[in-house]
Design an enzyme around this catalytic site. Structure first.
Site, short mmCIF file in Angstrom:
data_model
loop_
_atom_site.label_atom_id
_atom_site.label_comp_id
_atom_site.label_asym_id
_atom_site.label_seq_id
_atom_site.Cartn_x
_atom_site.Cartn_y
_atom_site.Cartn_z
N TYR A 25 10.94 55.95 17.19
CA TYR A 25 12.30 55.63 16.77
C TYR A 25 12.35 54.28 16.04
O TYR A 25 13.31 53.99 15.33
CB TYR A 25 13.28 55.60 17.96
N LYS B 43 0.87 62.48 25.44
CA LYS B 43 0.29 63.63 24.73
C LYS B 43 -1.10 63.19 24.26
O LYS B 43 -1.43 63.20 23.07
CB LYS B 43 1.23 64.01 23.56
N ASP C 264 4.27 68.39 27.34
CA ASP C 264 4.68 69.81 27.36
C ASP C 264 4.63 70.34 28.79
O ASP C 264 5.52 71.07 29.24
CB ASP C 264 3.84 70.65 26.40
N ASP D 289 13.46 60.30 25.97
CA ASP D 289 14.76 60.76 25.49
C ASP D 289 14.94 62.24 25.87
O ASP D 289 15.96 62.66 26.43
CB ASP D 289 14.78 60.58 23.96
N ASP E 228 17.13 63.97 29.38
CA ASP E 228 18.25 64.91 29.23
C ASP E 228 17.96 66.20 30.00
O ASP E 228 18.85 66.79 30.62
CB ASP E 228 18.51 65.24 27.75
#
Ligand code: NAD
Length: 357
Positions: A143, A192, A224, A248, A252
């Protein structure tokens, strides 16, 4: 009698409604425990754009820096969606995080027993309870990395760079290790590392640091798999440490497992005890101005503010207990109401919690 300065940014949509309830709760805590809270109200986001033509007025950072903590509602809304990217309310969020050095985002995802019916996961996969703390890096990674457009061989290309320095990984990992020490002493670091170099560095640093926290059981999980495990068996997690973008998304996902976005607070912390506290949800323009939003996420953000920024644990617990008592007595706003239950308003929920402090 202690005196604390709190910067208050109600923002847009339901922001002013939910922040109003949270401030009443803070005042009540002040009266009960003998503290004075001095509020410095600020405009940011769409409300600021309407008033002064910019979503991020010049006084935001200096006033916040003078305060002990910041309480934020939410910013954004369809009225501002047509603004160019750098001028949008959401950009103001990135600027305040960066400007105040808020690199550590703590997002608890706690399932209140009274709301277990709102959970979409089978009870046998949750275990006795679900109480996860997600520690998300907030001012680095993709980001904030280099991003741009360019002409490529097959037309336009766009790119966003995921970049982490050793320092950035170390400081967020320290927050997660210390949180784990204060909880169940288990930490899952999510990355990852089978694909990304930035994740390989992340994993190496976390592994090195684990030697300084021999009591914490550390494991590593690919993002994942973590996304899958969160819906398969969320009860296995205690503290999750992860990067900006992975955090992020996973936070959620974790929030939905608890039943409603309207329930979950967050803390964004800088070095020392300074922080910004806000609900994890957005400005909910679809229900704004109707006095039906759930104020609990913002009220619990005040609890986190007391706990993390001001070190007032008993005061924070008084709010947590009042929220639990309100839920256990069956009070529900529309977003968490089971079939057959008549929902109460934002102000009635705020009052009910206030009455239980
Ligand atoms: P949202 O979180 O605002 O709303 C998603 C859904 O959840 C909506 O149906 C909404 O009514 C409901 N909801 C959210 N909070 C609730 C509450 N307290 N009580 C009851 N129901 C609630 O997400 P969105 O619709 O994707 O975004 C709306 C705006 O908020 C956008 O402009 C977005 O950019 C902005 N946003 C801001 C923040 C922030 O300020 N930190 C975070 C996320 C989104």
């Amino acid at each position: 009698m202690a005196n604390y300065k709190i910067a208050v940014i109600p923002g847009d949509g339901i922001g002013p409604e939910i922040v109003a309830e949270a401030l009443k709760v803070l005042e009540k805590v002040g009266t009960k425990f003998g503290h004075v809270f001095d509020f410095r109200h600020l405009l940011m986001g769409g409300a600021a754009y309407d008033a002064v033509g910019t979503c991020f007025p010049d006084d935001v950072l200096p006033v916040c820096r003078e305060c002990d903590a910041v309480l934020l509602g939410a910013v954004g809304g369809p009225k501002y969606d047509a603004l160019p990217g750098p001028e949008r309310p959401e950009k103001a969020l990135l600027k305040i995080r960066e400007g105040l050095g808020l690199y550590a985002n703590l997002r608890p995802a706690i399932m209140h027993k009274a709301l277990s019916r709102a959970c979409p996961i089978k009870p046998e996969n949750i275990g006795d309870s679900m109480d996860i703390l997600i520690v998300r890096e907030l001012t680095g990674g993709i980001y904030f990395g280099e991003h741009s457009w360019r002409e490529g061989k097959y037309g336009q290309e766009a790119y966003d760079v995921e970049r982490y320095s050793e320092m950035e990984i170390r400081r967020i990992a320290k927050v997660a290790f210390e949180a784990a020490m204060a909880r169940k002493k288990t930490l899952v670091s999510v990355d990852k590392a089978n694909v990304l170099e930035s994740s390989r560095l992340w994993r190496r640093i976390v592994t090195e640091m684990s030697a300084d926290y021999p009591e914490v059981a550390v494991s590593h999980m690919y993002v994942d798999n973590a996304a899958m495990q969160l819906v398969h068996n969320p009860g296995q997690f205690d503290v999750i440490l992860t990067s900006n973008m992975f955090g992020d998304i996973l936070s959620d996902e974790a929030s939905m497992i608890t039943g409603s976005l309207g329930m979950l607070p967050s803390a964004s912390l800088a070095d020392g005890s300074f922080g910004l506290f806000e609900p994890i949800h957005g400005s909910a323009p679809d229900i704004a101005g109707r006095n039906i939003a759930n104020p609990i996420a913002t009220i619990l953000s005040v609890s986190m503010l007391l706990r993390y920024a001001l070190g007032l644990e008993a005061e924070a617990r008084a709010i947590d207990d009042a929220v639990t008592a309100g839920l256990e007595s069956g009070l529900r706003t529309g977003d968490i109401a089971e079939a057959g239950v008549t929902p109460i308003s934002t102000t009635d929920m705020g009052q009910a919690i206030l009455d239980r402090i």
